[in-house]
Design a protein around this motif. Structure first.
Motif, PDB file in Angstrom:
ATOM      1  N   SER A  42       0.843  -1.195   0.000  1.00  0.00           N
ATOM      2  CA  SER A  42       0.000   0.000   0.000  1.00  0.00           C
ATOM      3  C   SER A  42       0.875   1.240   0.000  1.00  0.00           C
ATOM      4  CB  SER A  42      -0.922   0.026   1.230  1.00  0.00           C
ATOM      5  OG  SER A  42      -1.776  -1.103   1.255  1.00  0.00           O
ATOM      6  N   ARG A  43       0.359   2.275  -0.642  1.00  0.00           N
ATOM      7  CA  ARG A  43       1.042   3.570  -0.684  1.00  0.00           C
ATOM      8  C   ARG A  43       0.017   4.659  -0.397  1.00  0.00           C
ATOM      9  NH1 ARG A  43       4.476   4.351  -6.026  1.00  0.00           N
ATOM     10  NH2 ARG A  43       5.164   6.133  -4.784  1.00  0.00           N
ATOM     11  N   PHE A  44       0.451   5.670   0.369  1.00  0.00           N
ATOM     12  CA  PHE A  44      -0.423   6.777   0.728  1.00  0.00           C
ATOM     13  C   PHE A  44       0.338   8.084   0.566  1.00  0.00           C
ATOM     14  CE2 PHE A  44      -1.598   3.052   3.155  1.00  0.00           C
ATOM     15  CZ  PHE A  44      -2.959   2.960   2.929  1.00  0.00           C
ATOM     16  N   CYS A  45      -0.329   9.076  -0.008  1.00  0.00           N
ATOM     17  CA  CYS A  45       0.281  10.381  -0.242  1.00  0.00           C
ATOM     18  C   CYS A  45      -0.647  11.453   0.301  1.00  0.00           C
ATOM     19  CB  CYS A  45       0.553  10.607  -1.726  1.00  0.00           C
ATOM     20  SG  CYS A  45       1.302  12.214  -2.086  1.00  0.00           S
ATOM     21  N   ASN A  46      -0.147  12.234   1.252  1.00  0.00           N
ATOM     22  CA  ASN A  46      -0.959  13.274   1.876  1.00  0.00           C
ATOM     23  C   ASN A  46      -1.188  14.450   0.933  1.00  0.00           C
ATOM     24  OD1 ASN A  46      -2.369  14.516   4.019  1.00  0.00           O
ATOM     25  ND2 ASN A  46      -0.569  15.717   4.542  1.00  0.00           N
ATOM     26  N   GLU A  47      -0.168  14.762   0.119  1.00  0.00           N
ATOM     27  CA  GLU A  47      -0.264  15.936  -0.739  1.00  0.00           C
ATOM     28  C   GLU A  47      -1.362  15.791  -1.779  1.00  0.00           C
ATOM     29  OE1 GLU A  47       2.643  18.592  -3.679  1.00  0.00           O
ATOM     30  OE2 GLU A  47       3.394  16.829  -2.617  1.00  0.00           O
ATOM     31  N   THR A  48      -1.466  14.589  -2.366  1.00  0.00           N
ATOM     32  CA  THR A  48      -2.472  14.358  -3.410  1.00  0.00           C
ATOM     33  C   THR A  48      -3.709  13.631  -2.897  1.00  0.00           C
ATOM     34  OG1 THR A  48      -1.383  12.271  -4.022  1.00  0.00           O
ATOM     35  CG2 THR A  48      -0.689  14.270  -5.177  1.00  0.00           C
ATOM     36  N   SER A  49      -3.745  13.268  -1.596  1.00  0.00           N
ATOM     37  CA  SER A  49      -4.867  12.528  -1.006  1.00  0.00           C
ATOM     38  C   SER A  49      -5.168  11.262  -1.810  1.00  0.00           C
ATOM     39  CB  SER A  49      -6.118  13.413  -0.934  1.00  0.00           C
ATOM     40  OG  SER A  49      -5.887  14.528  -0.114  1.00  0.00           O
ATOM     41  N   SER A  50      -4.103  10.511  -2.135  1.00  0.00           N
ATOM     42  CA  SER A  50      -4.253   9.318  -2.957  1.00  0.00           C
ATOM     43  C   SER A  50      -3.679   8.110  -2.239  1.00  0.00           C
ATOM     44  CB  SER A  50      -3.545   9.505  -4.306  1.00  0.00           C
ATOM     45  OG  SER A  50      -2.178   9.804  -4.111  1.00  0.00           O
ATOM     46  N   ALA A  51      -4.148   6.936  -2.666  1.00  0.00           N
ATOM     47  CA  ALA A  51      -3.708   5.692  -2.043  1.00  0.00           C
ATOM     48  C   ALA A  51      -3.847   4.562  -3.044  1.00  0.00           C
ATOM     49  CB  ALA A  51      -4.530   5.385  -0.795  1.00  0.00           C
ATOM     50  N   SER A  52      -3.122   3.471  -2.777  1.00  0.00           N
ATOM     51  CA  SER A  52      -3.234   2.259  -3.589  1.00  0.00           C
ATOM     52  C   SER A  52      -3.172   1.049  -2.671  1.00  0.00           C
ATOM     53  CB  SER A  52      -2.109   2.189  -4.632  1.00  0.00           C
ATOM     54  OG  SER A  52      -0.847   2.033  -3.986  1.00  0.00           O
ATOM     55  N   PHE A  53      -3.910  -0.010  -3.031  1.00  0.00           N
ATOM     56  CA  PHE A  53      -3.944  -1.261  -2.282  1.00  0.00           C
ATOM     57  C   PHE A  53      -3.740  -2.407  -3.269  1.00  0.00           C
ATOM     58  CE2 PHE A  53      -6.528   1.755   0.038  1.00  0.00           C
ATOM     59  CZ  PHE A  53      -6.150   1.571   1.354  1.00  0.00           C
ATOM     60  N   GLN A  54      -2.724  -3.238  -3.005  1.00  0.00           N
ATOM     61  CA  GLN A  54      -2.452  -4.394  -3.851  1.00  0.00           C
ATOM     62  C   GLN A  54      -2.119  -5.583  -2.976  1.00  0.00           C
ATOM     63  OE1 GLN A  54       0.718  -3.407  -6.542  1.00  0.00           O
ATOM     64  NE2 GLN A  54      -0.411  -1.771  -7.573  1.00  0.00           N
ATOM     65  N   LEU A  55      -2.558  -6.761  -3.421  1.00  0.00           N
ATOM     66  CA  LEU A  55      -2.198  -8.023  -2.787  1.00  0.00           C
ATOM     67  C   LEU A  55      -1.377  -8.824  -3.787  1.00  0.00           C
ATOM     68  CD1 LEU A  55      -5.641  -8.918  -1.183  1.00  0.00           C
ATOM     69  CD2 LEU A  55      -3.630  -8.039  -0.002  1.00  0.00           C
ATOM     70  N   LEU A  56      -0.182  -9.270  -3.381  1.00  0.00           N
ATOM     71  CA  LEU A  56       0.719 -10.017  -4.256  1.00  0.00           C
ATOM     72  C   LEU A  56       0.748 -11.466  -3.794  1.00  0.00           C
ATOM     73  CD1 LEU A  56       1.562  -6.981  -4.568  1.00  0.00           C
ATOM     74  CD2 LEU A  56       3.857  -7.790  -5.042  1.00  0.00           C
ATOM     75  N   CYS A  57       0.272 -12.364  -4.654  1.00  0.00           N
ATOM     76  CA  CYS A  57       0.194 -13.785  -4.312  1.00  0.00           C
ATOM     77  C   CYS A  57       1.191 -14.573  -5.155  1.00  0.00           C
ATOM     78  CB  CYS A  57      -1.223 -14.312  -4.549  1.00  0.00           C
ATOM     79  SG  CYS A  57      -1.419 -16.069  -4.152  1.00  0.00           S
ATOM     80  N   PRO A  58       2.290 -15.081  -4.567  1.00  0.00           N
ATOM     81  CA  PRO A  58       3.222 -15.934  -5.328  1.00  0.00           C
ATOM     82  C   PRO A  58       2.508 -17.191  -5.834  1.00  0.00           C
ATOM     83  CG  PRO A  58       4.217 -15.202  -3.281  1.00  0.00           C
ATOM     84  CD  PRO A  58       2.759 -14.841  -3.202  1.00  0.00           C
ATOM     85  N   ILE A  59       2.689 -17.476  -7.117  1.00  0.00           N
ATOM     86  CA  ILE A  59       2.004 -18.620  -7.734  1.00  0.00           C
ATOM     87  C   ILE A  59       2.716 -18.945  -9.043  1.00  0.00           C
ATOM     88  CG2 ILE A  59       0.340 -17.278  -9.074  1.00  0.00           C
ATOM     89  CD1 ILE A  59      -1.792 -19.331  -8.295  1.00  0.00           C
ATOM     90  N   ARG A  60       2.657 -20.206  -9.442  1.00  0.00           N
ATOM     91  CA  ARG A  60       3.261 -20.641 -10.695  1.00  0.00           C
ATOM     92  C   ARG A  60       2.156 -20.797 -11.740  1.00  0.00           C
ATOM     93  NH1 ARG A  60       6.176 -23.719  -6.717  1.00  0.00           N
ATOM     94  NH2 ARG A  60       8.425 -23.383  -6.831  1.00  0.00           N
ATOM     95  N   VAL A  61       2.284 -20.074 -12.854  1.00  0.00           N
ATOM     96  CA  VAL A  61       1.282 -20.134 -13.912  1.00  0.00           C
ATOM     97  C   VAL A  61       1.946 -20.598 -15.201  1.00  0.00           C
ATOM     98  CG1 VAL A  61      -0.181 -18.363 -12.886  1.00  0.00           C
ATOM     99  CG2 VAL A  61       1.624 -17.696 -14.458  1.00  0.00           C
ATOM    100  N   LYS A  62       1.168 -21.168 -16.057  1.00  0.00           N
ATOM    101  CA  LYS A  62       1.680 -21.660 -17.328  1.00  0.00           C
ATOM    102  C   LYS A  62       2.091 -20.490 -18.214  1.00  0.00           C
ATOM    103  CE  LYS A  62      -0.926 -25.990 -17.374  1.00  0.00           C
ATOM    104  NZ  LYS A  62      -1.910 -26.829 -18.104  1.00  0.00           N
TER     105      LYS A  62
END
Length: 381
Positions: A42-62
């Motif tokens: 997650s990232r948060f910025c007070n100046e721009t009032s913005s945020a991001s939320f990500q979940l990273l799941c390790p996995i093996r794909v074809k």
């Protein structure tokens, strides 16, 4: 618009996910490989009032030979509720995985998660291993969840910052951190690029309706035998021919089984090699760390020896100063006694004897000098 306090921070920490599906609690705890962790970024910025939320799941794909991960993107603008609870009661899977004091983040969203995979992954996206298939099933279930709980370590972020995030989301002023989605996708996976995909069902029978839930990897049964095994075998004329045909059929079946197991064996060997590589890298890091600690220990020992020598010198100097101080103190005491005695008009015996001798010498000298002068006067008369 008033500024939001304490809203400039980044978080990247191991996490465990909990949600409800079909009136049952689901968890995403162990990715593939299991030694890795599901990560919340997650990232948060007070100046721009913005945020991001990500979940990273390790996995093996074809389509991806190396180990990779699937990104679960939570749209900031779709979050309708955000709250947290300090030191909650942890479920057993979460407690075993995190093994620390945790905080539970509660998110409610009006939009499903977007799943991002490397651009080189084949479509439809399929897992390469059974463990990846189990994590894949959990992600498919998570895609339908509108409410989820995220468990992270309590040491990663303060309650003041979390309250600021809650306030910003409740006021509806939080904006997405990334507004240019194509640019975001191009920057992912080491700038090799990613793509948004829908996770397809792994297997679908013709008798299933479109809304039926596809079977999970844990519930899949072995595939049915080949059609040629169900056909009646022609009657042979001689036992020798029958024996030969039977042997030939057995060899044919064995070759098919071997062919079908080649891919799984290769994956198994590849996993073993990956594990060995990780172990070798871990051992190398441990050896480097041990060498660094030994060097630091040697430096500390040398510094300790220097400190001991300095302390011994300082102790000797202090002892010398103490002896000198005692001598000066004794001399001052003696001088004080002498001053007091003299101030009272007293004289020491040595001084008295010296004074008597001086007066006697002076009188005798004066008398002798006076008598000598008188004799000389008489003779002149």
């Amino acid at each position: 618009m008033s500024t939001l306090p304490c809203l400039d921070f980044d978080v990247k920490t191991p996490a465990c996910i909990e949600w409800r599906s079909n009136d049952a609690t689901q968890w995403l705890v162990d990715p593939d490989p299991q030694r890795d962790h599901l990560m919340l970024e997650s990232r948060f910025c007070n100046e721009t009032s913005s945020a991001s939320f990500q979940l990273l799941c390790p996995i093996r794909v074809k389509g991806i030979e190396s180990q990779s991960h699937i990104i679960c993107l939570i749209h900031t603008s779709s979050i309708t509720s955000f709250d947290f609870e300090e030191n909650p009661e942890l479920p057993d899977p979460v407690r075993k995985k995190l093994n620390c004091k945790a905080i539970r983040l509660h998110l409610e969203s009006c939009q499903p998660l977007d799943f991002i995979v490397p651009a080189a992954a084949t479509e439809p996206v399929q897992p390469r291993k059974r463990l990846s298939g189990q994590a894949f099933d959990s992600l498919r279930s998570l895609a339908k969840a509108s409410s989820l709980d995220i468990y992270i370590s309590a040491r990663e972020v303060s309650q003041i910052k979390l309250r600021a995030v809650c306030e910003a989301i409740s006021r509806g002023v939080m904006k997405p951190f990334h507004t240019d989605i194509p640019a975001l996708l191009a920057s992912l996976y080491g700038s090799s690029g990613g793509k948004i995909v829908n996770l397809p069902p792994l297997r679908k029978n013709s008798s299933e309706s479109p809304n039926d839930e596809p079977p999970s990897y844990a519930d899949l049964e072995p595939p049915p035998p080949p059609d040629d095994c169900l056909l009646p075998q022609p009657k042979l004329k001689s036992p020798l021919a029958d024996t030969t045909a039977t042997a030939g059929g057995s060899n044919t079946k064995r070759r098919r089984l071997n062919d079908s197991g080649t891919s799984s064996d290769a994956d198994c060997y590849r996993d073993i090699l990956d594990t060995l590589c990780h172990m070798r890298e871990g051992m190398q890091r441990l050896m480097e760390r041990v060498e660094q600690l030994e060097k630091e220990n040697q430096d500390l020992r040398e510094e300790l020896d220097d400190l001991r020598a300095s302390c011994e010198k300082a102790t000797d100097a202090i002892e010398s100063d103490e002896a000198a101080f005692l001598e000066v103190h004794e001399e001052l005491d003696e001088l004080k006694v002498q001053v007091d005695f003299l101030s009272q008009g007293g004289l020491y015996s040595d001084a008295e004897e010296h004074l008597v001798e001086a007066v006697t010498d002076s009188v005798l000298t004066h008398m002798l000098d006076g008598g000598y002068n008188a004799k000389i006067t008489i003779e002149k008369s």
